[in-house]
Enzyme design. Structure first.
Site, short mmCIF file in Angstrom:
data_model
loop_
_atom_site.label_atom_id
_atom_site.label_comp_id
_atom_site.label_asym_id
_atom_site.label_seq_id
_atom_site.Cartn_x
_atom_site.Cartn_y
_atom_site.Cartn_z
N GLY A 1 0.82 -1.21 0.00
CA GLY A 1 0.00 0.00 0.00
C GLY A 1 0.85 1.25 0.00
N HIS A 2 1.97 1.24 -0.68
CA HIS A 2 2.92 2.36 -0.61
C HIS A 2 2.43 3.61 -1.33
CE1 HIS A 2 3.81 1.00 -4.65
NE2 HIS A 2 4.58 2.06 -4.85
N GLY B 1 -0.75 4.78 -1.07
CA GLY B 1 -1.89 5.35 -0.37
C GLY B 1 -1.51 6.41 0.64
N TYR C 1 -15.67 -3.77 8.37
CA TYR C 1 -14.27 -3.33 8.32
C TYR C 1 -13.60 -3.54 9.67
CZ TYR C 1 -10.26 -0.17 7.76
OH TYR C 1 -9.00 0.36 7.71
N LYS D 1 -10.25 -5.85 10.72
CA LYS D 1 -9.05 -5.30 11.36
C LYS D 1 -8.78 -5.99 12.71
CE LYS D 1 -7.57 -2.65 8.22
NZ LYS D 1 -6.27 -2.95 7.59
N PRO E 1 -4.08 3.42 14.27
CA PRO E 1 -4.15 4.88 14.13
C PRO E 1 -5.60 5.38 14.24
CG PRO E 1 -2.90 3.89 12.34
CD PRO E 1 -3.62 2.79 13.04
N THR E 2 -5.75 6.57 14.77
CA THR E 2 -7.03 7.24 14.78
C THR E 2 -7.34 7.74 13.36
OG1 THR E 2 -8.35 8.89 15.95
CG2 THR E 2 -6.08 9.51 15.38
N ASN E 3 -8.36 8.57 13.20
CA ASN E 3 -8.74 9.09 11.88
C ASN E 3 -7.59 9.91 11.30
OD1 ASN E 3 -11.79 8.42 11.98
ND2 ASN E 3 -11.43 9.54 13.87
N HIS F 1 -13.13 9.94 3.20
CA HIS F 1 -13.24 10.08 4.64
C HIS F 1 -13.74 11.49 4.97
CE1 HIS F 1 -10.38 6.50 5.41
NE2 HIS F 1 -11.59 6.18 5.83
#
Length: 361
Positions: free
Chosen positions: A11-12, A14, A137, A141, A164-166, A180
Site C-alpha cells: 500500500g505504498h 496510499g 471493516y 481489522k 491509528p485514529t482518523n 473520509h
C-alpha cells in the site's frame, strides 16, 4: 532495523503507506519495495506468494486496505470484510512462511466498541458491540491484529499491530463517493465556494481530476450543478451528514508515519507482551493506539474547514443521516510511554491539506 534492510510496504501509494515510505526514506532507509495494485494484486494468494518467493523482504509494513467513509462502509459491507480479510491473510501468512523478521500491521480505532469508555484504551477491545456502519471493516481489522498477536504467541514472531485514529494528509481520498470525513467536507465546501463565486472554471478543473458520478469537467453547466447537488453542494450552503455533534480525533498522516517508524525502530512484541499482563497465560491487546488524545466535533471541524477555505455560506447538518460512533477518543498513554507524541495540530494540518488538494505544497 538496519538501514539496508529490505522493507516491503504493502500500500505504498496510499495515504498511510506513502507517508511511511517518505519517513523511512528521509531517515536513510534505502532498500524499500513497493508494488502498485496493477503490479501485485494482494487479493491473489498465488501472486502474493510469488512476490515473497522472489523478493524475500526482512520487514513488512501492511498498510494496504480497502477503506472508505460511512457511506462506503455501510453500502459495500461484504466487500469491506472480505477484501480486507483476504489481503491480511495473504500478506501476514506469506510473511510467516518467508521468515520476515518484523511486521507492522496498521488497523484502525474503529475496532473498539461504539460505547467504549472514553478515552479508549487498548484493553477496550472486544468488550462490547461495534458501530454498525463500519462493523465489517472493524471485524476484519480485529482479525488482522489477532493474527499478528497469535503468530507471535505461538511461533515467536515479531509482528506489531498499531491502531491509528482518523487520518488526513497528502494523497488523501477526495472522491465524494467514498471519501473520509475531512477530505469530503473540504471538497464540498470548496466546490460550494466556487458556486457562490460563479467560478465555473475551478469546478470544471476539479471534476476533471475527480469526476462525480461519472460527470467530469467537460459536462454542461446544468449537469455540473446537478452532480454537485446530489452531494448537498449548493452555492449558498453545504449539507453534511449527521447532527454535527459527533466528536472525532484526527491525526496528520505524516505524524502517524513518524510514530510507526518510531515503533519499528524501538519496539519489539516481546517487550510489549512482558509489560501487558502479570498473567502470562493470557497475553492479549498488545496493539498500540496511535493518536493525539484530542478531539473536535464535526460541526467545529466543518467551521474550521470553512475558515481554511474562506467560505462564508451556510453549513447545514442532516440529522436523518447517521453520525457513526458519537465519540471515539484514543487513550495514547502506551504510545507516550514509548516516547512519541504528535506535532501537527488540526488547524495547521487543515491548511496543509488544502494546499495539497489545490495542487500546492
Amino acid at each position: 532495523m538496519d538501514k539496508n534492510s529490505k522493507i516491503y510496504i504493502a500500500g505504498h501509494n496510499g495515504l498511510v503507506g506513502s507517508a511511511i515510505l517518505n519517513n523511512l526514506s528521509a531517515k536513510g532507509y534505502s532498500n524499500i519495495i513497493g508494488k502498485s495494485h496493477k503490479e501485485l494484486d494482494l487479493l491473489d494468494q498465488a501472486a502474493v506468494r510469488g512476490f515473497f518467493d522472489s523478493e524475500r523482504p526482512s520487514c513488512v509494513i501492511l498498510a494496504a486496505a480497502k477503506v472508505g467513509g460511512i457511506m462506503a462502509n455501510n453500502t459495500c459491507r461484504a466487500d469491506f470484510i472480505c477484501e480486507n480479510l483476504q489481503i491480511q491473510q495473504n500478506v501476514i501468512y506469506e510473511s510467516f512462511r518467508h521468515d520476515v523478521k518484523k511486521l507492522l500491521f496498521l488497523g484502525s480505532t474503529c475496532i473498539y466498541p461504539k460505547n467504549a469508555p472514553q478515552p479508549i484504551t487498548e484493553n477496550a477491545l472486544l468488550t462490547g458491540e461495534l458501530e454498525y456502519t463500519n462493523e465489517p471493516y472493524a471485524i476484519a481489522k480485529i482479525a488482522g491484529l489477532k493474527m499478528c498477536e497469535n503468530f507471535n504467541l505461538q511461533y515467536g514472531t515479531n509482528y506489531i499491530a498499531v491502531m491509528p485514529t482518523n487520518l488526513y494528509g497528502p494523497r488523501d481520498n477526495f472522491h465524494l463517493e467514498n471519501s473520509h470525513v475531512i477530505p469530503g467536507i473540504m471538497r464540498k465546501i470548496f466546490l460550494a465556494k466556487c458556486l457562490m463565486n460563479g467560478d465555473t472554471a475551478s469546478i470544471r478543473q476539479d471534476l476533471s481530476t475527480r469526476p462525480i458520478n461519472n460527470i467530469d469537467g467537460s459536462a454542461s453547466e446544468d449537469k455540473l450543478i446537478s452532480a454537485l447537488s446530489t452531494y448537498g453542494i449548493y452555492g449558498d450552503r453545504v449539507e453534511l451528514w449527521g447532527t454535527g455533534n459527533a466528536l472525532r480525533e484526527f491525526l496528520w498522516s505524516e505524524d502517524m508515519a513518524d510514530a510507526c517508524v518510531h515503533i519499528l525502530e524501538r519496539v519489539d512484541f516481546k517487550d510489549i507482551a512482558a509489560s501487558m499482563s502479570s498473567n502470562k497465560n493470557e497475553i492479549r491487546n498488545c496493539h498500540i493506539n496511535i493518536g493525539t488524545g484530542k478531539e473536535i466535533s464535526i460541526k467545529n471541524l466543518a467551521d474550521t474547514v470553512a475558515k481554511t477555505v474562506d467560505y462564508h455560506g451556510e453549513i447545514r447538518f442532516d440529522p436523518s443521516k447517521p453520525d457513526g460512533t458519537m465519540r471515539k477518543l484514543t487513550d495514547v498513554t502506551k504510545l507516550h510511554g514509548l516516547g512519541w507524541r504528535h506535532k501537527v495540530e488540526i488547524e495547521d494540518g487543515l491548511g496543509r491539506l488544502f494546499r495539497w488538494y489545490r495542487g500546492g505544497k
